[in-house]
Write a protein that holds these residues in place. Structure first.
Motif, PDB file in Angstrom:
ATOM      1  N   ILE A 102      80.695  59.811  25.896  1.00 51.76           N
ATOM      2  CA  ILE A 102      80.777  61.154  25.317  1.00 51.76           C
ATOM      3  C   ILE A 102      81.550  62.107  26.219  1.00 51.76           C
ATOM      4  CG2 ILE A 102      79.357  63.175  24.689  1.00 51.76           C
ATOM      5  CD1 ILE A 102      77.259  61.154  23.698  1.00 51.76           C
ATOM      6  N   ARG A 103      81.355  61.982  27.532  1.00 53.26           N
ATOM      7  CA  ARG A 103      82.113  62.797  28.482  1.00 53.26           C
ATOM      8  C   ARG A 103      82.956  61.893  29.364  1.00 53.26           C
ATOM      9  NH1 ARG A 103      78.755  65.567  33.235  1.00 53.26           N
ATOM     10  NH2 ARG A 103      80.917  66.026  33.758  1.00 53.26           N
ATOM     11  N   ALA A 104      84.015  62.454  29.932  1.00 50.32           N
ATOM     12  CA  ALA A 104      84.930  61.655  30.745  1.00 50.32           C
ATOM     13  C   ALA A 104      84.260  61.239  32.047  1.00 50.32           C
ATOM     14  CB  ALA A 104      86.191  62.467  31.049  1.00 50.32           C
ATOM     15  N   PRO A 105      84.249  59.938  32.350  1.00 48.28           N
ATOM     16  CA  PRO A 105      83.610  59.472  33.583  1.00 48.28           C
ATOM     17  C   PRO A 105      84.573  59.527  34.766  1.00 48.28           C
ATOM     18  CG  PRO A 105      84.352  57.600  32.312  1.00 48.28           C
ATOM     19  CD  PRO A 105      84.705  58.816  31.507  1.00 48.28           C
ATOM     20  N   PRO A 106      84.057  59.749  35.963  1.00 49.44           N
ATOM     21  CA  PRO A 106      84.921  59.684  37.141  1.00 49.44           C
ATOM     22  C   PRO A 106      85.157  58.242  37.544  1.00 49.44           C
ATOM     23  CG  PRO A 106      82.674  60.236  37.782  1.00 49.44           C
ATOM     24  CD  PRO A 106      82.689  60.164  36.282  1.00 49.44           C
ATOM     25  N   ALA A 107      86.417  57.841  37.625  1.00 51.65           N
ATOM     26  CA  ALA A 107      86.789  56.507  38.117  1.00 51.65           C
ATOM     27  C   ALA A 107      86.165  55.367  37.332  1.00 51.65           C
ATOM     28  CB  ALA A 107      86.437  56.381  39.600  1.00 51.65           C
ATOM     29  N   ALA A 108      86.053  55.523  36.029  1.00 53.54           N
ATOM     30  CA  ALA A 108      85.521  54.443  35.188  1.00 53.54           C
ATOM     31  C   ALA A 108      86.197  54.499  33.826  1.00 53.54           C
ATOM     32  CB  ALA A 108      84.009  54.542  35.065  1.00 53.54           C
ATOM     33  N   LEU A 109      87.509  54.454  33.836  1.00 52.39           N
ATOM     34  CA  LEU A 109      88.304  54.630  32.618  1.00 52.39           C
ATOM     35  C   LEU A 109      87.980  53.579  31.554  1.00 52.39           C
ATOM     36  CD1 LEU A 109      90.631  55.829  30.945  1.00 52.39           C
ATOM     37  CD2 LEU A 109      92.220  54.461  32.326  1.00 52.39           C
ATOM     38  N   SER A 110      88.027  52.298  31.931  1.00 50.24           N
ATOM     39  CA  SER A 110      87.800  51.228  30.956  1.00 50.24           C
ATOM     40  C   SER A 110      86.376  51.289  30.404  1.00 50.24           C
ATOM     41  CB  SER A 110      88.047  49.861  31.600  1.00 50.24           C
ATOM     42  OG  SER A 110      89.387  49.741  32.021  1.00 50.24           O
ATOM     43  N   TYR A 111      85.418  51.533  31.286  1.00 45.54           N
ATOM     44  CA  TYR A 111      84.017  51.613  30.877  1.00 45.54           C
ATOM     45  C   TYR A 111      83.810  52.763  29.895  1.00 45.54           C
ATOM     46  CZ  TYR A 111      78.928  52.108  31.289  1.00 45.54           C
ATOM     47  OH  TYR A 111      77.584  52.210  31.021  1.00 45.54           O
ATOM     48  N   GLY A 112      84.337  53.947  30.234  1.00 50.18           N
ATOM     49  CA  GLY A 112      84.185  55.101  29.351  1.00 50.18           C
ATOM     50  C   GLY A 112      84.818  54.868  27.996  1.00 50.18           C
ATOM     51  N   ALA A 113      86.020  54.273  28.004  1.00 44.72           N
ATOM     52  CA  ALA A 113      86.712  53.998  26.740  1.00 44.72           C
ATOM     53  C   ALA A 113      85.920  53.004  25.889  1.00 44.72           C
ATOM     54  CB  ALA A 113      88.116  53.457  27.016  1.00 44.72           C
ATOM     55  N   SER A 114      85.315  52.004  26.543  1.00 41.53           N
ATOM     56  CA  SER A 114      84.552  51.000  25.794  1.00 41.53           C
ATOM     57  C   SER A 114      83.305  51.613  25.163  1.00 41.53           C
ATOM     58  CB  SER A 114      84.165  49.832  26.699  1.00 41.53           C
ATOM     59  OG  SER A 114      83.159  50.194  27.633  1.00 41.53           O
ATOM     60  N   LYS A 115      82.649  52.525  25.877  1.00 39.89           N
ATOM     61  CA  LYS A 115      81.443  53.142  25.347  1.00 39.89           C
ATOM     62  C   LYS A 115      81.774  54.153  24.234  1.00 39.89           C
ATOM     63  CE  LYS A 115      78.464  50.916  27.844  1.00 39.89           C
ATOM     64  NZ  LYS A 115      77.524  49.961  27.222  1.00 39.89           N
TER      65      LYS A 115
END
Length: 241
Positions: free
Chosen positions: A128-141
């Motif tokens: 839901i919010r942009a994660p720090p240093a976890a681009l792939s993980y955030g996009a997958s969620k």
């Protein structure tokens, strides 16, 4: 004299005797959900990647009242950013966090329709919010959250409900598997207490109780929702001192 009002039923009591398939049950939130569902009288099918851990969880579930067990599963994360992105890690993240739940739900759809079952996807506040240093993980969620809405809309006419839970930072082994040492993991957890409005990280039990609510008939008029269990992480724009 009128009779006293009946006491309210236990939240999640409608899960007693129901069959729940819990993936990623060998550790972290999945293991916590398995233990909590067992205490509610569920019959469980558990999957996980670490068989020794999974067997330990099964034994705990039996102690909590599980009648029988089935076994085997996942959820993964890497630390990455656009400048350090590895397409191999990106593909692995989406295979585990998006493709696997999509494929599993596809395979189980006939049974979900027949039983008027429910699906609860374990997502993340970083969907839901942009994660720090976890681009792939955030996009997958984020993909998992929207997939939840799409499938919920398709299956609602059949009486099947689909929701997602988006936890904040929960101390589990996922950060260690992402490459952090024990010391780095402890520092990371301490730092992230400041990123939650409640000034603490969450527990697997807190997430498990929300998942049980969404899986049970207590939430019978709820579908297509992405529920936050993040201690107010999504509220903060900057880190608090």
């Amino acid at each position: 004299m009128s009779a006293p009002p009946a006491s309210p039923s236990i939240l999640g009591a409608s899960l007693r005797g129901k069959v729940a398939l819990i993936t990623g049950a060998s550790s972290g939130i999945g293991a916590g959900v398995a233990r909590y569902f067992a205490s509610l009288g569920c019959r469980l099918a558990l999957t996980g990647r670490n068989m020794d851990n999974l067997q330990a969880v099964v034994e705990e579930c039996i102690e909590r009242g599980l009648e029988r067990d089935l076994v085997n599963n996942a959820g993964t994360a890497f630390f990455d950013a656009i400048e350090t992105l590895s397409l191999e890690n990106f593909d692995t993240t989406f295979a585990v966090n998006v493709r696997a739940p999509l494929h599993l739900t596809h395979l189980l759809t006939p049974y979900l329709i027949a039983s008027k079952g429910t699906v609860v996807n374990n997502s993340s506040v970083y969907g839901i919010r942009a994660p720090p240093a976890a681009l792939s993980y955030g996009a997958s969620k984020t993909a998992l959250n929207h997939m939840t809405r799409c499938i919920a809309e398709e299956l609602a006419p059949h009486g099947v409900r689909v929701n997602a839970v988006n936890p904040g930072i929960i101390p589990t082994k996922i950060t260690a598997r992402a490459g952090l040492s024990d010391e780095q993991d402890q520092e990371w957890m301490e730092f992230h207490k400041k990123t939650h409005a409640m000034r603490r990280t969450g527990t697997v039990e807190e997430v498990a109780k929300l998942i049980a609510f969404l899986a049970s008939s207590d939430s019978s008029f709820t579908t297509g929702e992405n529920f936050l269990a993040d201690g107010g992480n999504h509220l903060l724009v900057t880190t608090l001192d």
